[in-house]
Design an enzyme around this catalytic site. Structure first.
Site, PDB file in Angstrom:
ATOM      1  N   LYS A  64       0.816  -1.222   0.000  1.00  0.00           N
ATOM      2  CA  LYS A  64       0.000   0.000   0.000  1.00  0.00           C
ATOM      3  C   LYS A  64       0.845   1.265   0.000  1.00  0.00           C
ATOM      4  CE  LYS A  64      -0.640   0.076   5.059  1.00  0.00           C
ATOM      5  NZ  LYS A  64      -0.006  -1.221   5.393  1.00  0.00           N
ATOM      6  N   HIS A 193       0.645  -3.217  14.992  1.00  0.00           N
ATOM      7  CA  HIS A 193       1.202  -2.128  14.180  1.00  0.00           C
ATOM      8  C   HIS A 193       1.186  -0.889  15.048  1.00  0.00           C
ATOM      9  CE1 HIS A 193       2.162   0.586  10.961  1.00  0.00           C
ATOM     10  NE2 HIS A 193       2.041  -0.343  10.027  1.00  0.00           N
ATOM     11  N   GLU A 270       6.219  -5.507   8.635  1.00  0.00           N
ATOM     12  CA  GLU A 270       5.512  -4.989   7.458  1.00  0.00           C
ATOM     13  C   GLU A 270       5.986  -3.573   7.115  1.00  0.00           C
ATOM     14  OE1 GLU A 270       1.460  -5.118   8.661  1.00  0.00           O
ATOM     15  OE2 GLU A 270       1.461  -7.282   9.033  1.00  0.00           O
TER      16      GLU A 270
END
Length: 414
Positions: A64, A193, A270
């Site tokens: 993304k 996250h 990530e």
């Protein structure tokens, strides 16, 4: 990767010279649209730094951040995994030949048809954070390997706090794990996250401690968790609010404490902006210019066109660019950027200036209150660290083009 689309550059050439060369090549084609200079070597360098400073953590690039096909190919060749949030993102990497086990479907709220696509392609590692998602997975992909996404501590400063939308709170950990057990699903670990652009490394340490507690709960219920996904939030560019070196030091210490090598727990992450931001430099040309006289010093042909400009003796200037907030400056405008000139100015005298995008919306303002020398139509400006969340969310509002890419790489790196 196709070499014919990448321009080889000398190893000792400065960024300013590389940018100037790209502008010259663009002008030779009669083009004045905004574009990016993408340095493949920057991606390779950041990957080497990651492997050196976080040897236990396997990066799964967050598509993304920037889905540029060449960037994905470079990262694939370097051996990274990929964090995908949709069918389209999974298709992108599968079509490059990436194996399903190098993909984490890290969207806690999955569209049924996208989940069906993951099932057909055996992309079985995925996240969840609520009971409804468990029933969805049970009906579509009962053999999936699940990561419980938890909410990180909320009192640390981040650029974008993702916990307002995703993550399970501590009071729900046990209940969700029990539901997964009753449904016969396999919870293999935990994910979190800390938020995009974290500014305090301790948020990772506390999140790992929470994850360790969830591991203990899962083991008591008969699960065998063996994966910890520490998410993203890493800066990769120089001068960042929090250096990657500081984050790595904190992470390595905390991993040794809560998930030592002897635990045989696989650690993944990530990173998005870490790989994409500094590799891209945005070039945009001046297509319009308006001179604004100080307040109380108007003439028929010119006026004080910006009411918030200071009332001094010098005029101010409004410059209109080939890119704006509906393009590359959509969200990063809030992070602040240094404005650089491709061509040295003819004078050292500076004026209060503002930069505006090309659309007909008055909200399309890139930056105000800059001190710049007087620019001319046709001059080029460049902005560094522009690869994250720029192209991926840019629009064609007013029919304006999304900037293309001019790829460069040193021969030895290629």
């Amino acid at each position: 990767m196709n070499r014919q689309h990448v321009h080889m550059v000398p190893a000792n050439q400065s960024k300013a010279d590389r940018v100037a060369a790209a502008v010259s090549a663009t002008e030779l084609k009669g083009d004045d649209d905004a574009f990016y200079v993408m340095d493949v070597g920057d991606v390779v360098s950041n990957h080497q730094r990651w492997k050196k400073l976080l040897p236990r953590v396997e990066p799964f690039y967050a598509i993304k951040s920037n889905p540029d096909p060449l960037l994905l190919r470079v990262l694939s060749e370097l051996g990274t995994g990929f964090d995908c949030a949709s069918k389209a993102e999974m298709e992108m990497v599968l079509q490059m030949g990436v194996a399903a086990d190098r993909i984490v479907y890290a969207n806690p709220c999955k569209q049924i048809s996208h989940l069906e696509y993951a099932t057909k392609n055996n992309i079985d590692l995925m996240t969840f954070d609520c009971e409804a998602e468990l029933y969805k997975v049970k009906s579509m992909f009962p053999g999936a390997r699940l990561l419980l996404r938890i909410v990180p501590p909320g009192h640390y400063k981040v650029f974008d706090d993702l916990s307002t939308k995703f993550g399970c709170h501590s009071g729900d950990f046990s209940g969700l794990l029990k539901t997964a057990k009753n449904l016969g699903l396999n919870v293999v670990g935990v994910s979190f996250h800390v938020g995009s652009g974290a500014e305090d490394p301790e948020v990772f340490a506390v999140s790992l401690q929470r994850s360790c507690n969830v591991f203990a709960m899962a083991e008591q219920l008969g699960f065998t968790p063996n994966i910890i996904d520490i998410g993203g939030g890493f800066f990769g560019h120089k001068g960042a609010p929090l250096s990657f070196e500081k984050v790595a030091t904190t992470l390595n210490k905390s991993l040794d404490k809560y998930f030592p090598v002897s635990s045989n727990v696989k650690v993944i992450a990530e990173p998005g902006r870490y790989f994409s931001s500094s590799a891209y430099t945005l070039l945009t040309s001046v297509i319009g210019k308006k001179k604004c006289l100080p307040k109380g010093n108007h003439r028929n042909s010119e006026n004080s066109c910006e009411p918030d400009m200071p009332s001094d003796k010098k005029p101010s200037f409004m410059y209109y660019l080939t890119d704006g907030i509906y393009g590359s400056f959509n969200v990063i405008v809030f992070e602040g950027r240094t404005t650089n000139l491709v061509k040295a100015p003819s004078s050292d005298v500076t004026f209060t200036s503002s930069l505006w995008g090309p659309t007909c919306d008055s909200a399309d303002c890139v930056q105000k209150g800059l001190s710049l020398p007087e620019l001319e139509i046709g001059d080029w400006l460049y902005f560094e660290n522009m690869g994250a969340y720029t192209r991926s969310i840019a629009s064609h509002f007013n029919g304006m083009p999304i900037p293309g890419c001019y790829y460069i790489c040193e021969e030895k790196v290629w």
